[in-house]
Scaffold this motif. Sequence first.
Motif, PDB file in Angstrom:
ATOM      1  N   GLN A  17     -36.608 -12.262  -0.026  1.00 50.43           N
ATOM      2  CA  GLN A  17     -36.709 -10.804   0.048  1.00 50.43           C
ATOM      3  C   GLN A  17     -35.868 -10.141  -1.033  1.00 50.43           C
ATOM      4  O   GLN A  17     -36.284  -9.138  -1.636  1.00 50.43           O
ATOM      5  CB  GLN A  17     -36.273 -10.321   1.431  1.00 50.43           C
ATOM      6  CG  GLN A  17     -36.491  -8.844   1.687  1.00 50.43           C
ATOM      7  CD  GLN A  17     -37.954  -8.449   1.658  1.00 50.43           C
ATOM      8  OE1 GLN A  17     -38.833  -9.273   1.936  1.00 50.43           O
ATOM      9  NE2 GLN A  17     -38.232  -7.204   1.302  1.00 50.43           N
ATOM     10  N   LEU A  18     -34.688 -10.696  -1.304  1.00 53.31           N
ATOM     11  CA  LEU A  18     -33.840 -10.151  -2.364  1.00 53.31           C
ATOM     12  C   LEU A  18     -34.527 -10.244  -3.714  1.00 53.31           C
ATOM     13  O   LEU A  18     -34.498  -9.295  -4.517  1.00 53.31           O
ATOM     14  CB  LEU A  18     -32.506 -10.905  -2.410  1.00 53.31           C
ATOM     15  CG  LEU A  18     -31.510 -10.640  -1.277  1.00 53.31           C
ATOM     16  CD1 LEU A  18     -30.301 -11.561  -1.413  1.00 53.31           C
ATOM     17  CD2 LEU A  18     -31.061  -9.186  -1.276  1.00 53.31           C
ATOM     18  N   ALA A  19     -35.151 -11.380  -3.971  1.00 54.36           N
ATOM     19  CA  ALA A  19     -35.848 -11.568  -5.250  1.00 54.36           C
ATOM     20  C   ALA A  19     -37.018 -10.601  -5.381  1.00 54.36           C
ATOM     21  O   ALA A  19     -37.210  -9.963  -6.430  1.00 54.36           O
ATOM     22  CB  ALA A  19     -36.336 -13.010  -5.370  1.00 54.36           C
ATOM     23  N   VAL A  20     -37.794 -10.458  -4.315  1.00 56.85           N
ATOM     24  CA  VAL A  20     -38.954  -9.566  -4.342  1.00 56.85           C
ATOM     25  C   VAL A  20     -38.529  -8.113  -4.531  1.00 56.85           C
ATOM     26  O   VAL A  20     -39.128  -7.371  -5.315  1.00 56.85           O
ATOM     27  CB  VAL A  20     -39.797  -9.735  -3.062  1.00 56.85           C
ATOM     28  CG1 VAL A  20     -40.871  -8.654  -2.975  1.00 56.85           C
ATOM     29  CG2 VAL A  20     -40.419 -11.118  -3.008  1.00 56.85           C
ATOM     30  N   CYS A  21     -37.477  -7.697  -3.814  1.00 55.26           N
ATOM     31  CA  CYS A  21     -36.991  -6.309  -3.929  1.00 55.26           C
ATOM     32  C   CYS A  21     -36.600  -5.990  -5.368  1.00 55.26           C
ATOM     33  O   CYS A  21     -36.882  -4.900  -5.876  1.00 55.26           O
ATOM     34  CB  CYS A  21     -35.806  -6.091  -2.993  1.00 55.26           C
ATOM     35  SG  CYS A  21     -36.246  -5.973  -1.259  1.00 55.26           S
ATOM     36  N   PHE A  22     -35.918  -6.936  -6.021  1.00 51.71           N
ATOM     37  CA  PHE A  22     -35.511  -6.679  -7.401  1.00 51.71           C
ATOM     38  C   PHE A  22     -36.719  -6.675  -8.331  1.00 51.71           C
ATOM     39  O   PHE A  22     -36.840  -5.803  -9.213  1.00 51.71           O
ATOM     40  CB  PHE A  22     -34.508  -7.731  -7.873  1.00 51.71           C
ATOM     41  CG  PHE A  22     -33.997  -7.471  -9.266  1.00 51.71           C
ATOM     42  CD1 PHE A  22     -32.915  -6.654  -9.477  1.00 51.71           C
ATOM     43  CD2 PHE A  22     -34.648  -8.028 -10.375  1.00 51.71           C
ATOM     44  CE1 PHE A  22     -32.463  -6.387 -10.766  1.00 51.71           C
ATOM     45  CE2 PHE A  22     -34.212  -7.769 -11.659  1.00 51.71           C
ATOM     46  CZ  PHE A  22     -33.105  -6.945 -11.852  1.00 51.71           C
ATOM     47  N   SER A  38     -38.448 -23.544  -3.617  1.00 56.75           N
ATOM     48  CA  SER A  38     -38.905 -22.890  -2.388  1.00 56.75           C
ATOM     49  C   SER A  38     -39.025 -21.377  -2.502  1.00 56.75           C
ATOM     50  O   SER A  38     -39.923 -20.777  -1.910  1.00 56.75           O
ATOM     51  CB  SER A  38     -37.987 -23.255  -1.222  1.00 56.75           C
ATOM     52  OG  SER A  38     -36.682 -22.746  -1.430  1.00 56.75           O
ATOM     53  N   ILE A  39     -38.114 -20.739  -3.240  1.00 56.31           N
ATOM     54  CA  ILE A  39     -38.171 -19.274  -3.348  1.00 56.31           C
ATOM     55  C   ILE A  39     -39.472 -18.848  -4.003  1.00 56.31           C
ATOM     56  O   ILE A  39     -40.181 -17.947  -3.519  1.00 56.31           O
ATOM     57  CB  ILE A  39     -36.965 -18.734  -4.156  1.00 56.31           C
ATOM     58  CG1 ILE A  39     -35.647 -19.087  -3.465  1.00 56.31           C
ATOM     59  CG2 ILE A  39     -37.086 -17.221  -4.359  1.00 56.31           C
ATOM     60  CD1 ILE A  39     -35.446 -18.448  -2.118  1.00 56.31           C
TER      61      ILE A  39
END
Length: 761
Positions: free
Chosen positions: A564-569, A594-595
């Motif tokens: 979620q952190l990666a997607v938000c950024f 995995s991410i």
Amino acid sequence: MDSQDVHGFASDRPILKIKEDLLGRSKFSKDLADAIAGWHGKDSLVVALHGDWGSGKSSIKNMAVANLKSLTENRPDVVEFSPWEWAAQDKITASFFQEISKSIGRIDKSKSGKKLSATLKKYGRYLNTGESLVTGLSAALPTLFILATLVGVGGNFSGESWVKTVSTAILGLLAAWAAALKWGKGLLNKLSGNAEATAKEKEQSLSDIRQELTSLLSERASSLIVVMDDLDRLTPGQLRMVFQLVKANLEFPKVVFLLLFQRDLVEEKLTDGKQLGRDYLEKIIQVPFDIPKIEVTLLHDLLFSRIDQVIKQDKSAAEMFDSGRWGNIFRGALHAYFDNLRNVYRYTSTLSFHFSLLKGKSVFEVNPVDLIAIECIRIFEPEIYKEIARSKDIFTKSSYSGDKKSREAITSLINGILDKASTNKREHVRELIKQLFPAIEWALNGRQYADCFSKRWLREMRVCHPSNFNKYFQFSIPKGELSNSDLRDMLSRTSDSESFSSFILLLMERGILKNALSQFESFTDEIPLGDGYSYIKALIDIGDKVDHKYMGFTMSSSNMHAVQLAVCFLRRVDNSKERGQLLLRCFQNSDGISIVENILQHDENSRENSETKILLLDNEFEEIKQEFVHKLDRMSETNPEMLITHEHLVSFLYRWKRWGEEDKVVAWLKAQTANADGCVNLLKGFVNNSSSQTMEDSVAKITSYIKLKDIENFIEVEPIASAISNIDEQKMDAQGKEAIKLFTAALKQREKGIEDDWPQI
């Protein structure tokens, strides 16, 4: 502020010097001093200074005394006496003359001063003897009553006058005996000592001593001023004793009494069935003064000054301070609590202390405006504070969509808490709670806030966010919560992928990673876009190392929070092509898988559901998928042991099979399960967990199981069953033993015609 009193705990004490006056009361103090210094009448003068609790009576008294002592002409002798200090010992009269005598002796070393001191001491002994006798008789009354009854009965048996005379004499003797028994040596010695002293003083009468005092005081050029403070602390009986002392025994020329007390309290204590306290005081007090009301603006200026001093202790707190919010909270609610000096001092000293407890390693741990407001509730509305502290879920729930009955119950509960406020402050408390906890504003006829506001409240360290709430009531970082210092430290490391990933793994060791990643999501908008490569790469690096399993529908894993952190950024990168290229470049340079797998899976689902808000353009989506398959192909060839034991093995297999070559995946799995150890490693990956909880359960029950059909999506289960049939389980680790047990249980269920019906053991 004294260096030894960093929090200002002693600020509530009265000021001692005129230069310490911050509220413009020095002129009143000087006028009061001049007025009483000019008294030279033939009788005593009784002046009262009235003021409520915390209004600054003692400070004004201290400044007035300082003014009196600074006079150069006809400077009066000032003696301070606190009846309250002697009240518990029932020695008010005795100690009064003793203290006055000592003070005169210290102040005036002249011959007449020494004589006045000695005469006052003499006078006190006379009065004290009477007081001791009365007190002693009161203590002996039960004994005397019994003796009188016995003697009285004897006298009644005879009508002869001589019998009654003898009975009376016997009663006197018995009374003396009772006194000796009841009072003991101390009192009798005291009485005899006073009598001996009186004999040595030429057997003067009380009237002679009063006359001597009158003469000595009349001859003095200056007056004698006796100051008595804190009279409102005395009991009704003690108050009457003091006032009787003033009017009945000290009516002397050039003597001025300055009495300080809260008028309504003293009037109430002096009121009895015979007389109103106000009428009683009017007979005693000749000149009553009231403390001048302090201008509210001056009080508030003092409050603001002291709060400023507190905030300046921490640079980050000063930077976080929102003057707009502070203004709204103060004008809307807090101002009502600061109408006297004592409240200002009491509040700011404890605020300073609690402020010091919340200084973090690098930044302040809570929102300073919220801390100021919560501290006001803690000091002045303790019942409200206590109720809020134990109602975290109600006050921090960001949205509420229950049925009408549930909403009414919540509203009733909140209003019940607010009703515990001080009667004249309920509207102020209501307004304060609305501003501190916007999540419950709907229950107070206000607006309802969407979930998106929660991220902002977390970033601002507001009390209304559940991750911050406990800090305001425990004055420390609760176990399992990430401190604001840690969050800011985490934010500062996003420009260095190694530093950022190392910090995340350190949080995992501390056991707070899941909550930390959840909290950090609110700070995504503060990460510089220029840190994109290092930040996304670090998340991909650690994705395979953090926990990924979760139970139920709501409990996300650390891995999912990292996704979620990666997607938000990435969504902050407006150019879709640049966004995809950034992710591809990070993925190519990382060992993590995995991410990116989760991001691809989410984007694939969005495409299948014809959603318009996809993350990646088609070209970048296909390129990243190819890179994912390429990584698994390479790992299966160069490091098959790592892949077969990978935490994300099963998830990888599904995507590898769909996006890559199915035959290659199946062939690789058959090769890995050619021996028993390989079979056990595969089975470990297919162990699933679920949680269940009934209303009677205090904790959730965790159930482990294996579904045979999951395995059969890739290879047959019979060869696996055959390979492990003769395995020595004693050589297996705990996970291996559990996997074999669950697999065997699933096979037995199938034999009974039950297909993958868990729980199986």
